[in-house]
Design an enzyme around this catalytic site. Sequence first.
Site, short mmCIF file in Angstrom:
data_model
loop_
_atom_site.label_atom_id
_atom_site.label_comp_id
_atom_site.label_asym_id
_atom_site.label_seq_id
_atom_site.Cartn_x
_atom_site.Cartn_y
_atom_site.Cartn_z
N TYR A 143 14.09 14.22 19.02
CA TYR A 143 14.25 14.19 17.57
C TYR A 143 15.66 14.67 17.25
CZ TYR A 143 12.03 14.37 12.97
OH TYR A 143 11.64 14.11 11.68
N SER A 165 1.35 13.36 3.71
CA SER A 165 1.03 12.04 4.26
C SER A 165 -0.48 11.87 4.36
CB SER A 165 1.71 11.85 5.61
OG SER A 165 1.38 12.90 6.50
N PRO A 194 0.83 -1.21 0.00
CA PRO A 194 0.00 0.00 0.00
C PRO A 194 0.86 1.26 0.00
CG PRO A 194 -0.16 -1.17 2.12
CD PRO A 194 0.67 -2.01 1.22
N THR A 206 1.72 3.79 10.27
CA THR A 206 3.00 4.17 10.88
C THR A 206 2.85 4.47 12.37
OG1 THR A 206 3.39 5.27 8.78
CG2 THR A 206 5.02 5.65 10.49
#
Lengths: 606, 606
Positions: free
Chosen positions: B522, B253, B179, B261
């Site tokens: 991050y 997205s 997908p 995800t």
Amino acid sequence: MSTKEFQKLPAPKAAPDGSIIVPDAPSAPNPAEAESPDVWGFRDTRFDINERERVIIRGNRYEHSGKEMPRLLPWIRETLNIKLDARDIFRPSYPTTIPEACVSSQFMSAIKEFLSPGQLESNGEIRMRHGHGHTQEEMYAIKYGQLGRIPDLVVFPESEQQVASLVEAAKKNDVSLIPYGGGTNVTDALRCQSDEKRMIVSVDMSRMNRILWVDKKNQIACIQAGAVGRHIMSGLRKYGVTMGHEPDSVEFSTLGGWIATNASGMKKNRYGNIEDLVLDVTVATSAGTLERTASSPRESVGLDLRRLMFGSEGTLGIVTSAVVKIFQLPEIQEYGSVVFPTFEDGFAFLYDLCREATPPASVRLVDNLQFQFGLALKPASAGLGKLKSRIERVFVTKIKGFDPYKMVACTLVFEGSRQEVALQQADLYRIAARHRGMKAGAENGRRGYQLTYSIAYIRDFLMNYYIIAESFETSVSWTDALKLCENVKRRLYQEYAKRGLPGSPFVTSRVTQLYRTGVCIYFYFGFYFKGVANPQDVYLDLENIARDEILNSGGSLSHHHGVGKLRRAFLPRIMSPAAITLKREVKKSLDPSDIFGAGNQDLDIR
Amino acid sequence: MSTKEFQKLPAPKAAPDGSIIVPDAPSAPNPAEAESPDVWGFRDTRFDINERERVIIRGNRYEHSGKEMPRLLPWIRETLNIKLDARDIFRPSYPTTIPEACVSSQFMSAIKEFLSPGQLESNGEIRMRHGHGHTQEEMYAIKYGQLGRIPDLVVFPESEQQVASLVEAAKKNDVSLIPYGGGTNVTDALRCQSDEKRMIVSVDMSRMNRILWVDKKNQIACIQAGAVGRHIMSGLRKYGVTMGHEPDSVEFSTLGGWIATNASGMKKNRYGNIEDLVLDVTVATSAGTLERTASSPRESVGLDLRRLMFGSEGTLGIVTSAVVKIFQLPEIQEYGSVVFPTFEDGFAFLYDLCREATPPASVRLVDNLQFQFGLALKPASAGLGKLKSRIERVFVTKIKGFDPYKMVACTLVFEGSRQEVALQQADLYRIAARHRGMKAGAENGRRGYQLTYSIAYIRDFLMNYYIIAESFETSVSWTDALKLCENVKRRLYQEYAKRGLPGSPFVTSRVTQLYRTGVCIYFYFGFYFKGVANPQDVYLDLENIARDEILNSGGSLSHHHGVGKLRRAFLPRIMSPAAITLKREVKKSLDPSDIFGAGNQDLDIR
């Protein structure tokens, strides 16, 4: 680097500054806290009718203990439209026939290698207690009927390793294991399947009841699965923290049971439901121990089987411990209550409350019948007249224009900082006023929540007087909720009348949880069964009809009670054929020999 | 009653009062919104160096578009300690060799039965674009190397039924399906396995992009999985609502990708992460469609395979639609920023903020290097001197005692009612002051968030100048977070030096999400690779070393990027052997022929 072996990070060590605490093991069970084998709750507490023909709660455990409730019997007679005779007792024959144990001697030899004699129990009454939860049909069966099959042995593991070894032994010797927490299940999840040919072993987790560590800095604690709610509360309170999870069964239910049932606590608005509270679980499965190096605040690490444990109802493995979120004890806790002229007014208030404000930790809205019931449970006070006139005296004179046979009440628990609570209260009472709500005081709110615990004893008491009653619940969108309540009540009244059953049934609903997208609705349903053959089956039939009506009305199969065996036949109604097929395939892959053979959710794959 | 067949409740119909809306299908894709095949983002936007040797963002899409950033190149040279020559371009050869398609003629015949020619695409560049996401090694490969294997066909289903038929055809003809949502994955989840022998078909969900209905009363909406974030935002905004989910990739997205995800949005403090936002998913699996009669506010219905779809990364099925929570648009949105003398001060502030107050919708804390980077990205203004003196002029003169090479910044987005925001701001700035934080204005905050979108283009721009860079993330407890950042940075500097690589690497961290129990960290890591052979492999090696250090420091394998193929080798480090075994067993049970054969998370079971 990635090929290092899996190794659980070491458990936190006690920190001198008190930020990490490793509590002592809890002391041995207190005999004063012994539980009844045949009815709900502590041995020291039960409902009774005294010599003045008044209902009283024996013992002194609860606030309402030892007090006469003079209005209760008259109100029951009036509401059920029956002539209940306080001397006509439907005497229980507990314990009814206890099935013989079916024992695998190989399994016995195997487990004696790692369990001491004190960890094995074959006593019939104890085996029987481990073979049921608290559905009406189970409680009826142990007192007036018979359980077809019960565990053949009860074991009390004391470590994760012993649980793993039990699973190993069960696998080798074709034995079925059923994990047992507090025994408070209400969906027949603990009941043994009568056609189970293998030895059934109940794995009682009560000795794995430690709070292993408390990490105040990161607001998490690791707790063994057998720890009971009230002990988790008191154990954490010592350190100024709480898990905040308080299902109505919190006195008896366990952390492992909460996970296996996907439980919901009354203060979920502040603390979340169990799936929000648990960061990590360790599970003994047929393939070994499901565990992780460390727990994480939040992650994306793909297929995470731990998530399947929520609502697994003993069918996939045995939860041995969990890492849960904890919270500082709130600066203040305050109760509150508001009365509304009608259920619709109260419901509209709830909706606006969710949209416009932060709802307090707990909000419950009872319908008029339950409101009356609450009044009927009030302890004796001077000058009581008839119920009707009492309600009128109490309310109509005080609250102009409220019809005592329509008005409803909302009870509230506020928790948080002084500032938060003040803001929540200001918002809430402002919104309530817009819906014709009148403040009814903190005391009425407090009383409502206190009653939760003592009222749990009433079901078994009433059964002695030919009244069978139970609760069931659903979750539903805001749009469908009122209609759903009406539909279920109407349908039950219709079906009850159609069957020519005695008097009138008791059907009442309350809203017990709020979500932005809908609510949890909790029903009580009961009736007088003198002269009715197999009342437990009649009840079940009617409960299934109610469930049919719930599903037709857009409600869910369960908000927090679970599926167990009680509701499993409805699964094909709510899930697509592929979902049902794959559910069974997943069960097969996780437990190919059906060691965890409780058969809940139609997952008996053998 | 329970034996009624499964039947999905009818979809809500538009209500005349506007409480339920059935939006029109979105109009055809706007050519102005075309995306680049070879680099991040919209075709109309790219970083460039102009004739004055200044970096500029071409186009006019973003606030920073068309503006010179005179400090960027000097700052890069200084920070990486390199002599970057703006005329020395590492020219990409996109598209590099496109592998031949391997086609199953039986499968082609089968799908032509239900797909029109316009739904099939065999063009090489389009196939290639569907064979990768946005990891540095994928982007390097399509420009300077080669992808070993790419999809042999791209299909564009337009209905749930077509997706189901595709799965059926794949099953019958031994074809693998992958997908495809927005193509923004950063864990090699879209990359085809080079040893895949079967035909690989990319299932591009972009034509299943409708908002099917919006139920304002119950605050839910049903949206097709291929809907892109920016269109979900604009589509819902028309009706005064939002889903509130804004990952940094929200421009490209999709809803299905977010679920696959297990995504996290920057405003999760207010709206929650994807798993908090999704109430129901419909999934095409190898056994048929996984779906439910209706969505529920919350439930306990046992084994719920839908939960496994979060983080499934295309390995279990194809999400076709989801019911998600929606929220009224906030009364106000305000930005804010605070500077702190050190990262430690800022971090201590974050901790107290989580403990003592309600954090605003988004809170980010960047370290000093990222703070400097932000300044280096500032557009031209009069009288610029050297970077050092600029920082000093801007801040040191204003904020006494702050060392420009240690200070850090926290950016903020407040959303909610006027009252909520006012309370959050008052609490936040009071707590910040206690940690030596100084308010740095709404404009700096706003700029920080605006930069998120344009800065995403910089990675591909820098690659043209021999700089390779990428981000990776983790989640970690409060206790371990600072140490983890230090460890990762130290280790990367050490390993970089050990390898004798050019200049200095760029390693920087920021806190992007707050939880009561920890944070998301991050990292950006980059270096100059002129003269380095296979820089993409060197990068990968160093990233793996960083991950090793993260795991050793108590961090998770991923907070929201996922596992994909990039991090799958680490799974045995974080999960017990039983967890790994059972994961594969579950995959086998859900997809026995590995139709969903992307191979993520080591779930290639063939």
